[in-house]
Design an enzyme around this catalytic site. Structure first.
Site, mmCIF file in Angstrom:
data_model
loop_
_atom_site.group_PDB
_atom_site.id
_atom_site.type_symbol
_atom_site.label_atom_id
_atom_site.label_comp_id
_atom_site.label_asym_id
_atom_site.label_seq_id
_atom_site.Cartn_x
_atom_site.Cartn_y
_atom_site.Cartn_z
ATOM 1 C CG ASP A 59 -36.712 -66.809 -6.834
ATOM 2 O OD1 ASP A 59 -37.013 -65.643 -7.144
ATOM 3 O OD2 ASP A 59 -35.610 -67.324 -7.105
ATOM 4 C CB SER A 60 -39.934 -62.208 -5.312
ATOM 5 O OG SER A 60 -41.087 -62.470 -6.096
ATOM 6 C CG ASP B 63 -38.501 -67.522 -10.532
ATOM 7 O OD1 ASP B 63 -38.056 -67.476 -11.691
ATOM 8 O OD2 ASP B 63 -38.644 -66.507 -9.823
ATOM 9 C CE LYS C 137 -38.280 -65.233 -13.392
ATOM 10 N NZ LYS C 137 -36.995 -65.055 -12.622
ATOM 11 C CD GLU D 216 -33.083 -65.108 -10.174
ATOM 12 O OE1 GLU D 216 -31.970 -64.933 -9.628
ATOM 13 O OE2 GLU D 216 -34.160 -64.795 -9.636
ATOM 14 C CD GLU E 243 -34.546 -58.115 -10.773
ATOM 15 O OE1 GLU E 243 -34.738 -57.662 -9.632
ATOM 16 O OE2 GLU E 243 -34.722 -59.320 -11.071
#
Length: 353
Positions: free
Chosen positions: A82-83, A121, A151, A153, A221
């Protein structure tokens, strides 16, 4: 003119097809170009790399070209991160990207990914409410986004949702702890996590909980190397570091960061392996100058021609009906013929038939 170039080599017609971006490569051509030539990477492949102690190479990809680049390089996993909200869509942070946008990019990446294992993501707000929301979003990412895994977070509080996705829907999940950009505001910004004993222990607890919930791997991270090493040695699944030191099971970077494309900032943990951004600036500047000075396109090199008989007939037709005397391209055509004779394969790649 393009037929003269085509005859320069016996394989030039094949070069035309490969060079023309509007014509997709066949499976055979894809293998010759270095894509699809290796066995498909699966979770079992990732587990074997982990068991053999071989570091796992993961890279973000946001569209077909970046996916193909990762594929040709032979990376083990691609992450549709999602960056992309920041580096591809221009948002200020990652929380603004939607599930539909992520699926759009995920589908594009899937078209260029032949053998690498593909993870996508789940964006902010699509899995937080409850297990049903998490499973629904994960299923959509697999069915519509063509992802092989998702993924999340989240720390140990998300364990029930991860368990529902993995064991309820049968979808592999990669965890992500430490600095979690989706919730960076709650963390006080983009800050290193785990710098105190209490915070480091909290990260260990998160990692163990995510492993128990069924994650096949976890991204670590922006945390001290010692904390990442501790987590890696305690787990029996691979850890993928980004700003977490060299003792994780593998590494991931943001494509635009490591290529020197993203213009806002470069994280401390990122090594720039190229300066593509500055090269793009120079190339675009040269292009603009060449257009302004009419040095591009060059007649006979980047252009198409009629047969001599058809050209003569057309000139006569235009002069008779419109009163126009068309430009004599003889010099340009001769220059093009000379360029083709000197470097026929390169010319064929420039001028598809």
């Amino acid at each position: 003119m393009n037929r003269i170039i085509a005859r320069a080599t016996e394989t030039s017609s094949k070069a035309f097809v490969r060079a023309y971006s509007a014509r997709p490569m066949s499976a055979a051509e894809s293998k010759r170009e270095g894509t699809g030539a290796r066995p498909k990477v699966t979770i079992h492949t990732i587990k074997k790399l982990y068991n053999d102690g071989k570091p796992i190479a993961m890279m973000t990809a946001y569209d077909y070209p970046t996916a193909v680049a990762c594929e040709r390089a032979g990376v083990d996993m691609v992450l549709v991160g999602d960056s992309l909200a920041m580096v591809a869509l221009g948002h200020e942070d990652t929380s603004q990207v939607t599930l539909d946008e992520m699926m759009h990019h995920s589908r594009a990446v899937s078209r260029g990914t032949r053998s690498a294992f593909m993870v996508s993501d789940l964006p902010f707000g699509t899995y937080h409410a409850d297990e049903t929301a998490a499973v629904t979003s994960a299923i959509r990412m697999v069915k519509e986004g063509r992802a092989e895994a998702v993924k999340l977070e989240a720390g140990r509080r998300a364990a029930p949702r991860i368990d529902a996705i993995v064991h309820g829907a049968g979808i592999p999940v990669m965890g992500h702890i430490g600095l979690t950009p989706q919730t960076a505001v709650a963390l006080g910004g983009f800050r290193v996590q785990g710098k105190t004993v209490a915070n480091a222990q909290s990260l260990v607890d998160d990692a163990l909980a995510l492993q128990s919930a069924g994650c096949f791997s976890i991204v670590l991270e922006a945390m001290p190397s010692l904390v990442a090493e501790t987590i890696t040695r305690l787990l029996s699944i691979p850890t993928i570091g980004i700003g977490a030191g060299s003792r994780t099971s593998g590494q991931v970077l943001v494509y635009s960061d490591m290529m020197g494309i993203f213009d806002r900032f470069t994280p401390k943990f990122c090594r720039r392996f190229a300066e593509i951004g500055s090269q793009m600036d120079e190339a675009l500047g040269e292009y603009k100058g060449a257009v302004r000075s009419r040095q591009f396109p060059e007649e006979g090199v980047h252009t198409y021609a009629m047969s001599p008989a058809a050209e003569e007939s057309w000139r006569t037709h235009v002069q008779r009906n419109y009163g126009l005397e068309l430009t004599d391209n003889t010099e340009g055509l001769e220059a093009g013929r000379a360029a083709a004779a000197a470097n026929a394969p390169a010319a064929a790649a420039v001028v598809p038939e």
